[in-house]
Design a protein around this motif. Structure first.
Motif, PDB file in Angstrom:
ATOM      1  N   UNK A  92      50.287  37.148  49.231  1.00 33.08           N
ATOM      2  CA  UNK A  92      49.124  37.208  48.348  1.00 33.08           C
ATOM      3  C   UNK A  92      47.870  37.245  49.215  1.00 33.08           C
ATOM      4  N   UNK A  93      47.073  38.300  49.052  1.00 34.70           N
ATOM      5  CA  UNK A  93      45.826  38.467  49.792  1.00 34.70           C
ATOM      6  C   UNK A  93      44.682  38.266  48.810  1.00 34.70           C
ATOM      7  N   UNK A  94      43.820  37.303  49.104  1.00 30.47           N
ATOM      8  CA  UNK A  94      42.742  36.930  48.184  1.00 30.47           C
ATOM      9  C   UNK A  94      41.394  36.990  48.894  1.00 30.47           C
ATOM     10  N   UNK A  95      40.363  37.349  48.135  1.00 27.89           N
ATOM     11  CA  UNK A  95      39.015  37.316  48.685  1.00 27.89           C
ATOM     12  C   UNK A  95      38.066  36.699  47.673  1.00 27.89           C
ATOM     13  N   UNK A  96      37.017  36.064  48.194  1.00 29.38           N
ATOM     14  CA  UNK A  96      36.048  35.416  47.319  1.00 29.38           C
ATOM     15  C   UNK A  96      35.512  34.152  47.951  1.00 29.38           C
ATOM     16  N   UNK A  97      34.224  33.868  47.739  1.00 26.92           N
ATOM     17  CA  UNK A  97      33.630  32.699  48.368  1.00 26.92           C
ATOM     18  C   UNK A  97      34.061  31.397  47.715  1.00 26.92           C
ATOM     19  N   UNK A  98      34.728  31.456  46.569  1.00 29.90           N
ATOM     20  CA  UNK A  98      35.176  30.236  45.906  1.00 29.90           C
ATOM     21  C   UNK A  98      36.514  29.718  46.391  1.00 29.90           C
ATOM     22  N   UNK A  99      37.138  30.410  47.347  1.00 26.84           N
ATOM     23  CA  UNK A  99      38.448  29.993  47.847  1.00 26.84           C
ATOM     24  C   UNK A  99      38.283  28.822  48.815  1.00 26.84           C
ATOM     25  N   UNK A 116      49.915  33.095  51.959  1.00 30.05           N
ATOM     26  CA  UNK A 116      48.583  33.240  51.377  1.00 30.05           C
ATOM     27  C   UNK A 116      47.579  33.597  52.469  1.00 30.05           C
ATOM     28  N   UNK A 117      46.852  34.695  52.267  1.00 33.15           N
ATOM     29  CA  UNK A 117      45.914  35.182  53.273  1.00 33.15           C
ATOM     30  C   UNK A 117      44.521  35.240  52.655  1.00 33.15           C
ATOM     31  N   UNK A 118      43.622  34.322  53.044  1.00 27.64           N
ATOM     32  CA  UNK A 118      42.241  34.377  52.529  1.00 27.64           C
ATOM     33  C   UNK A 118      41.408  35.368  53.330  1.00 27.64           C
ATOM     34  N   UNK A 119      40.566  36.122  52.628  1.00 26.60           N
ATOM     35  CA  UNK A 119      39.671  37.079  53.258  1.00 26.60           C
ATOM     36  C   UNK A 119      38.244  36.829  52.803  1.00 26.60           C
TER      37      UNK A 119
END
Length: 211
Positions: A92-99, A116-119
């Motif tokens: 799961x690749x996610x982006x957003x400043x709320x992570x 889980x990969x935060x971007x």
């Protein structure tokens, strides 16, 4: 790799396409218009958007999930409600400043087999990969073309923050076709380098609310 990606057309689509194809994978790209969506989400809620402007995205995602065995997802955190919980999803690749780091821990309890990969994304430089460490997410820019540095305001001027100090996000993007120098309306922490990166990063960006 059998992947679904939600997002805008342009560099975002090109990046995820090249990534999936480099692994000889198959990609379902479901485009969406992002202008004004954050404000609408805050004012009217997720359910309203899913039944309104994102209804075509929801229908197509459901059709793909019914026809194919999807193991890779790139989407916004709010849209993960469209995917089955458990062990089917592997990445799961996610982006957003709320992570946050805690959010990723909670999410792993729902998608038990997923990496889980935060971007951190920005229209001019694409995506920066995040590393979770000590309950923080540290992002590293694609130096030397992009430099991100927190700035602390003192006596009507700015100075670069010290390691561990928070400040407004300063950005320099310098490429042959583009030069951007600006201060973003976000607050972040200057972080030290971590392998494999040999330059400083920034941690836990939070967008300021302008009233």
């Amino acid at each position: 790799m059998r992947a679904i990606a939600h997002g805008p057309y342009g560099w975002y689509q090109e990046e995820i396409s090249e990534l999936v194809w480099s692994y000889k994978g198959f990609l379902y790209f479901i485009g969406l218009e992002t202008d004004g969506i954050k404000r609408e989400l805050q004012e009217k809620g997720l359910e309203y958007i899913l039944k309104g402007r994102l209804a075509p995205l929801v229908r197509y995602t459901q059709r793909v999930l019914a026809k194919d065995q999807i193991n890779t997802v790139r989407t916004a955190p709010q849209l993960l409600t469209l995917f089955p919980k458990g062990g089917e999803i592997e990445t799961i690749i996610l982006s957003g400043v709320g992570i946050t780091a805690q959010y990723l821990k909670d999410l792993h309890n729902e998608f038990t087999n997923a990496v889980l990969i935060p971007l951190y994304g920005y229209y001019a430089f694409g995506d920066l990969v995040g590393i979770v460490k000590n309950n923080s997410i540290i992002y590293y820019p694609n130096y030397p073309f992009t430099i991100v540095f927190p700035l602390v305001e003192e006596e009507n001027a700015y100075r670069i923050a010290k390691h561990g100090e928070r400040g407004k996000m300063g950005i320099i993007i310098a490429r042959p076709e583009k030069l951007i120098i600006k201060v973003e309306n976000e607050v972040t922490t200057r972080a030290s380098q971590l392998r494999p990166f040999k330059w400083d990063g920034f941690a836990d960006p939070v967008r300021r609310v302008i009233r």
